[in-house]
Design a protein around this motif. Structure first.
Motif, PDB file in Angstrom:
ATOM      1  N   THR A   1       1.901   4.912   1.119  1.00 15.29           N
ATOM      2  CA  THR A   1       1.751   5.683   2.359  1.00 15.29           C
ATOM      3  C   THR A   1       2.298   7.076   2.113  1.00 15.29           C
TER       4      THR A   1
ATOM      5  N   ALA B   1     -13.191  -0.393  -3.669  1.00 18.52           N
ATOM      6  CA  ALA B   1     -12.420   0.021  -2.487  1.00 18.52           C
ATOM      7  C   ALA B   1     -12.812   1.421  -2.044  1.00 18.52           C
TER       8      ALA B   1
ATOM      9  N   GLU C   1      -5.852   2.477  -3.138  1.00 20.88           N
ATOM     10  CA  GLU C   1      -5.067   2.436  -1.890  1.00 20.88           C
ATOM     11  C   GLU C   1      -4.310   3.740  -1.693  1.00 20.88           C
ATOM     12  N   HIS C   2      -3.801   4.260  -2.791  1.00 17.57           N
ATOM     13  CA  HIS C   2      -3.052   5.516  -2.722  1.00 17.57           C
ATOM     14  C   HIS C   2      -3.952   6.659  -2.236  1.00 17.57           C
TER      15      HIS C   2
ATOM     16  N   ALA D   1       0.836  -1.206   0.000  1.00 15.57           N
ATOM     17  CA  ALA D   1       0.000   0.000   0.000  1.00 15.57           C
ATOM     18  C   ALA D   1       0.867   1.252   0.000  1.00 15.57           C
TER      19      ALA D   1
ATOM     20  N   LYS E   1      -6.565  -1.098  -8.061  1.00 13.56           N
ATOM     21  CA  LYS E   1      -6.484  -1.379  -6.621  1.00 13.56           C
ATOM     22  C   LYS E   1      -5.435  -0.471  -5.977  1.00 13.56           C
ATOM     23  N   ARG E   2      -4.277  -0.362  -6.646  1.00  9.51           N
ATOM     24  CA  ARG E   2      -3.198   0.486  -6.104  1.00  9.51           C
ATOM     25  C   ARG E   2      -3.623   1.953  -6.067  1.00  9.51           C
TER      26      ARG E   2
ATOM     27  N   ALA F   1      -4.708   6.214   1.407  1.00  6.71           N
ATOM     28  CA  ALA F   1      -3.553   6.385   2.293  1.00  6.71           C
ATOM     29  C   ALA F   1      -3.298   7.863   2.588  1.00  6.71           C
TER      30      ALA F   1
END
Ligand SMILES: [Zn+2]
Length: 204
Positions: free
Chosen positions: A4, A81, A46-47, A2, A42-43, A50
């Motif tokens: 951050t 997500a 997540e970004h 993930a 997905k990434r 985060a």
């Protein structure tokens, strides 16, 4: 892994190099990556998640999910997500007032102590705010002090209306309590329930 905030590229002063996006850009990105690259989708989600302070669930994610649903985009890793995070965020805030701040009009004149400054006039203001019996407080003081206290009230924000009475010397700042924070919670709750209904309108 993930993304951050610590991993973001920094400029020479150590500030994160990021352009603040708007919800239309997020809609565009998710609509594309969800179609062509599930792993990247997905990434990307997540970004965004985060970096809550940078991207902002209220400013960006909730409106973007509403727009995607409107355009019939309701599947994909990115959408799922971000949609789930937006729903969680709204549900949490809808539940919160019941615990910390009941969603009912204040029953006395006590108001939240939201003032941070601890100079003497602001301390008096804080004492006035939490006093359950006082509706009004008059600060007779030089203009500089009145301006400072008025600024403090506006930026706290404190549940107080101000009026300057230009009689006598020095003039007076009349502070009268209102129900602004309760009214803000009522409006927020209405908006949250409406947004949640839209976000949950998607077929499972
Ligand atoms: Zn002060």
């Amino acid at each position: 892994m993930a993304a951050t905030p610590e991993k973001a590229p920094k400029d020479q002063w150590g500030r994160s190099q990021l352009v603040r996006p708007d919800s239309a850009s997020l809609v565009g990105v998710i609509a594309v990556v969800d179609r062509i690259d599930p792993a990247l989708a997905k990434r990307s989600a997540e970004h965004v998640l985060a970096w809550p302070r940078h991207f902002g669930l209220d400013a960006l994610v909730v409106p973007a999910m509403k727009r995607l649903l409107q355009s019939k985009h309701r599947t994909g890793n990115g959408f799922t997500a971000l949609h789930d995070a937006a729903v969680d965020h709204l549900r949490q805030r809808i539940a919160e007032p019941r615990i910390a701040e009941p969603l009912e009009a204040p029953r006395s004149w006590a108001r939240p102590k939201t003032v941070r400054c601890d100079c003497e006039p602001c301390k008096q203001l804080s004492r006035f705010l939490v006093d359950p019996n006082e509706e009004c407080w008059t600060l007779r003081a030089a203009q500089q002090i009145r301006t400072h206290v008025e600024y403090t009230i506006r930026h706290a924000p404190a549940d107080v209306d101000c009026e300057t009475v230009r009689r006598g010397s020095p003039h007076s700042l009349i502070c009268t309590k209102n129900q602004a924070s309760y009214q803000r919670r009522v409006i927020q709750r209405k908006l949250d329930l409406a947004d949640l209904a839209i976000l949950q309108g998607r077929p499972k």
